[in-house]
Motif scaffolding. Structure first.
Motif, mmCIF file in Angstrom:
data_model
loop_
_atom_site.group_PDB
_atom_site.id
_atom_site.type_symbol
_atom_site.label_atom_id
_atom_site.label_comp_id
_atom_site.label_asym_id
_atom_site.label_seq_id
_atom_site.Cartn_x
_atom_site.Cartn_y
_atom_site.Cartn_z
ATOM 1 N N GLU A 283 0.841 -1.193 0.000
ATOM 2 C CA GLU A 283 0.000 0.000 0.000
ATOM 3 C C GLU A 283 0.877 1.243 0.000
ATOM 4 O OE1 GLU A 283 -2.561 -0.351 3.390
ATOM 5 O OE2 GLU A 283 -3.989 -1.626 2.308
ATOM 6 N N ILE A 284 0.464 2.235 -0.765
ATOM 7 C CA ILE A 284 1.230 3.467 -0.897
ATOM 8 C C ILE A 284 0.367 4.623 -0.423
ATOM 9 C CG2 ILE A 284 2.460 5.001 -2.463
ATOM 10 C CD1 ILE A 284 3.753 2.258 -2.039
ATOM 11 N N GLU A 285 0.874 5.371 0.559
ATOM 12 C CA GLU A 285 0.079 6.455 1.141
ATOM 13 C C GLU A 285 0.951 7.691 1.323
ATOM 14 O OE1 GLU A 285 -3.362 6.923 4.578
ATOM 15 O OE2 GLU A 285 -2.001 5.200 4.607
ATOM 16 N N VAL A 286 0.446 8.813 0.845
ATOM 17 C CA VAL A 286 1.116 10.103 0.976
ATOM 18 C C VAL A 286 0.435 10.896 2.085
ATOM 19 C CG1 VAL A 286 1.540 12.323 -0.164
ATOM 20 C CG2 VAL A 286 1.888 10.178 -1.421
ATOM 21 N N ALA A 308 -2.141 29.765 10.329
ATOM 22 C CA ALA A 308 -1.716 28.677 9.455
ATOM 23 C C ALA A 308 -2.695 27.511 9.544
ATOM 24 C CB ALA A 308 -0.303 28.221 9.835
ATOM 25 N N SER A 309 -2.532 26.554 8.649
ATOM 26 C CA SER A 309 -3.399 25.378 8.661
ATOM 27 C C SER A 309 -2.966 24.392 9.736
ATOM 28 C CB SER A 309 -3.351 24.685 7.299
ATOM 29 O OG SER A 309 -4.053 23.462 7.338
ATOM 30 N N SER A 310 -3.932 23.791 10.400
ATOM 31 C CA SER A 310 -3.639 22.716 11.353
ATOM 32 C C SER A 310 -4.005 21.352 10.777
ATOM 33 C CB SER A 310 -4.415 22.935 12.660
ATOM 34 O OG SER A 310 -5.813 22.909 12.409
ATOM 35 N N THR A 311 -4.376 21.294 9.504
ATOM 36 C CA THR A 311 -4.870 20.055 8.929
ATOM 37 C C THR A 311 -3.757 19.198 8.332
ATOM 38 O OG1 THR A 311 -5.312 21.076 6.780
ATOM 39 C CG2 THR A 311 -7.089 21.090 8.413
ATOM 40 N N CYS A 312 -3.973 17.902 8.390
ATOM 41 C CA CYS A 312 -3.150 16.911 7.695
ATOM 42 C C CYS A 312 -4.079 16.085 6.814
ATOM 43 C CB CYS A 312 -2.445 15.964 8.665
ATOM 44 S SG CYS A 312 -1.141 16.714 9.652
ATOM 45 N N GLY A 313 -3.603 15.749 5.638
ATOM 46 C CA GLY A 313 -4.357 14.885 4.747
ATOM 47 C C GLY A 313 -3.554 13.652 4.386
ATOM 48 N N ARG A 314 -4.225 12.494 4.371
ATOM 49 C CA ARG A 314 -3.600 11.242 3.931
ATOM 50 C C ARG A 314 -4.341 10.714 2.713
ATOM 51 N NH1 ARG A 314 -2.447 7.571 9.259
ATOM 52 N NH2 ARG A 314 -2.248 5.983 7.619
ATOM 53 N N LEU A 315 -3.571 10.340 1.688
ATOM 54 C CA LEU A 315 -4.148 9.839 0.451
ATOM 55 C C LEU A 315 -3.532 8.481 0.147
ATOM 56 C CD1 LEU A 315 -5.954 10.536 -2.067
ATOM 57 C CD2 LEU A 315 -3.819 11.274 -3.172
ATOM 58 N N LYS A 316 -4.373 7.426 0.183
ATOM 59 C CA LYS A 316 -3.894 6.087 -0.133
ATOM 60 C C LYS A 316 -4.042 5.881 -1.640
ATOM 61 C CE LYS A 316 -4.468 2.926 2.927
ATOM 62 N NZ LYS A 316 -5.036 1.867 3.814
ATOM 63 N N ILE A 317 -2.914 6.019 -2.321
ATOM 64 C CA ILE A 317 -2.918 6.019 -3.783
ATOM 65 C C ILE A 317 -3.357 4.676 -4.345
ATOM 66 C CG2 ILE A 317 -1.388 6.274 -5.794
ATOM 67 C CD1 ILE A 317 0.212 8.263 -4.077
ATOM 68 N N THR A 318 -3.096 3.610 -3.606
ATOM 69 C CA THR A 318 -3.406 2.267 -4.096
ATOM 70 C C THR A 318 -4.870 1.876 -3.892
ATOM 71 O OG1 THR A 318 -2.440 1.532 -1.986
ATOM 72 C CG2 THR A 318 -1.089 1.302 -3.962
ATOM 73 N N ASP A 319 -5.682 2.728 -3.266
ATOM 74 C CA ASP A 319 -7.112 2.432 -3.139
ATOM 75 C C ASP A 319 -7.800 2.455 -4.502
ATOM 76 O OD1 ASP A 319 -7.068 2.040 -0.463
ATOM 77 O OD2 ASP A 319 -8.025 3.936 0.097
ATOM 78 N N GLN A 320 -8.926 1.759 -4.572
ATOM 79 C CA GLN A 320 -9.701 1.748 -5.819
ATOM 80 C C GLN A 320 -10.175 3.151 -6.178
ATOM 81 O OE1 GLN A 320 -10.059 -1.396 -7.068
ATOM 82 N NE2 GLN A 320 -11.075 -0.822 -8.978
ATOM 83 N N GLU A 321 -10.661 3.873 -5.188
ATOM 84 C CA GLU A 321 -11.103 5.259 -5.376
ATOM 85 C C GLU A 321 -10.425 6.119 -4.318
ATOM 86 O OE1 GLU A 321 -12.983 6.464 -7.741
ATOM 87 O OE2 GLU A 321 -13.428 4.522 -8.694
#
Length: 521
Positions: A283-286, A308-321
């Motif tokens: 699995e690949i996640e940014v 400033a922003s306090s947010t973090c985002g995670r994107l699992k590139i290997t997911d179907q969507e």
């Protein structure tokens, strides 16, 4: 051997071996900072760890003299420099971790806001900059002695590379992407075939033109090499998978939620979370954290410093969507650095709570590092560390002459800490290898893992080429009273771990050994 506190490696931090989980459960273990050098004379705009355990540090050359003279009467002559045409001070040093000493290096051209990557043989390739440095390629091999210095190649780049990003590729070449008003990319070495109608060595990338904000900024785009050989590129709010061999867009992801930009000068930070080869399907996640409103730079110039922003985002590139999953840090951050720790956690350090990067445009320095555990439940992933006594950035306390090197210590858990005794220094793709380690209080086989970390080039909140791979483990066996033998597979392919030098760690019960240099080939 290089110890665990040489992380990926922008600053030196002795996290002596306590995991974030222990820190979270033992509130008293908050650690303290120790001053290593009051000043080394220059500012750390750019940094890179080399395989000889030396850190290359350098700054721009067009801002006046530094506080460190060049030895032997050496000087730099630049008739076009508007500040100092003859400069006999250093703007680069090589810091020796083992001896806590440093030596001055000579940079002839301006490295302001440049980029870099390390070749498979351990040589640092450094690209671009400002004015007389914007088309320059510089190299620095791991070396010792008086003859150790930069080698510079003027006009070696096809385009001006100022605020560009670099990524080492599976074939050992470097891709150089973007820069101010540069909506294109090129390769080092340049003789790389690509399907393109361009007759020059630079290749058009429309995504960079599309993602510039209304102030023409999408600088230092985040790059991550994917196991399929393609490139993940993120600029401001958008991201794509890009096939650089065929010069084609493979797919585009949804924009990261929120009204914040993430690239310079909004300066969030990004990591590719550890790649684990023990799973049936890799699995690949940014992950991207922090940033600022797109107009923060202009508002700061008027005296208003936006949160400033306090947010973090995670994107699992290997997911179907694939879709971004958002969470919040305990405090807002711009200009922070994200580093992968050998136990798989992420440390988030430095930065400001309001404003943006560049020219005194930030306020409210954030002195408390965060430890992020990506495997916990979303509400329990962040642990807040003790504060530094002064604001600092990477190894330094800012873009002012006079760098401060610091070390963070916490309580000892030496009985659980493994020590590598023997290891093959060269690993071949897909091949088995073994290492022997010693530990006083061995718990069980299942809590042992072998990991490699690529030392990264850090500048402006982004650690280029940062990468961790958890190697496929075969077995652990006891070979002495406190000695154990681990067999594991080297990385499966160059797309998982490009060829070159890595720090290898043996992790036991979440506690890492000292790092050992290995060459992957």
């Amino acid at each position: 051997m290089v110890t665990f506190f040489v992380l990926s490696l922008l600053f030196i931090i002795h996290f002596s071996p306590v995991t974030a989980q222990i820190l979270a459960s033992w509130p008293g273990l908050q650690g303290e900072w120790h001053l290593m050098h009051e000043s080394i004379g220059i500012s750390a705009m750019h940094m890179q760890l080399l395989k000889n355990n030396k850190v290359v540090v350098f700054d721009r050359t067009d801002f006046g003299p530094s506080n460190l003279s060049l030895p032997g009467g050496r000087c730099r002559y630049d008739p076009n420099d508007k500040v100092l045409k003859t400069d006999c001070t250093a703007h680069s040093i090589m810091y020796d971790i083992g001896t806590n000493t440093f030596q001055a290096l000579t940079v002839q051209t301006d490295t302001w806001c440049s980029s870099g990557a390390v070749l498979p043989d351990g040589t640092l390739v450094q690209t671009g900059g400002f004015n007389d440095g914007d088309h320059v390629i510089r190299t620095l091999a791991p070396c010792n002695g008086e003859n150790c210095d930069w080698v510079e190649f003027p006009r070696a780049l096809s385009q001006r590379r100022w605020y560009a990003s670099n990524q080492i590729l599976p074939d050992g070449r470097v891709i150089i992407v973007g820069g101010r008003a540069q909506f294109n990319y090129e390769f080092y070495p340049a003789n790389f075939h690509v399907s393109s109608r361009s007759s020059s060595n630079s290749i058009w990338l429309n995504f960079l033109r599309e993602t510039r904000d209304r102030y023409e900024n999408n600088l230092y785009p985040f790059l991550h090499l994917l196991p399929d050989g393609n490139l993940f590129i993120f600029a401001n709010t958008r991201s794509i998978v890009f096939d650089y061999k065929q010069n084609r867009l493979v797919r585009e992801f949804p924009a990261i939620p929120g009204d914040y930009s993430r690239n310079y000068p909004s300066s969030g930070s990004s990591v590719l979370l550890p790649i684990d080869e023990n799973t049936n399907q890799v699995e690949i996640e940014v992950m991207i954290c922090g940033g600022a409103s797109p107009n923060s730079f202009q508002m700061a110039a008027r005296g208003t410093f936006l949160r400033a922003s306090s947010t973090c985002g995670r994107l699992k590139i290997t997911d179907q969507e694939p879709a971004w999953k958002m969470e919040n840090m305990p405090m807002p951050r711009v200009m922070s650095d994200m580093l992968l720790l050998p136990d798989g956690n992420v440390i988030i350090i430095n930065g400001a709570g309001s404003g943006t990067a560049g020219w005194e445009s930030a306020r409210n320095p954030v002195t408390r590092p965060l430890i992020y555990n990506p495997d916990r439940q979303i509400s329990n992933r962040f642990s807040v560390m003790s504060a530094s006594s002064r604001p600092r950035r990477r190894l330094s306390d800012g873009f002012k002459p006079g760098i401060v090197f610091s070390t963070l210590f916490v309580a000892q858990h030496d009985p659980l800490r493994p020590t590598i005794i023997r290891i093959d220094e060269t690993l071949s793709y897909k091949n088995l290898f073994s290492l022997t380690f010693k530990v006083s209080n061995f718990l069980k086989m299942s809590v042992v893992s072998v990991r490699i970390i690529a030392p990264s080039f850090n500048t402006h909140s982004f650690s280029m080429n940062q990468r961790m791979v958890v190697l496929k483990r075969v077995e652990v066996s006891r070979v002495g009273s406190d000695d154990y033998l681990v067999t594991a597979f080297a990385p499966s392919m160059a797309e998982i771990a490009p060829p070159g030098y890595y720090l290898l760690f043996l992790v036991h019960a979440g506690i890492p050994s000292s790092g050992m240099w290995v060459k992957i080939q």
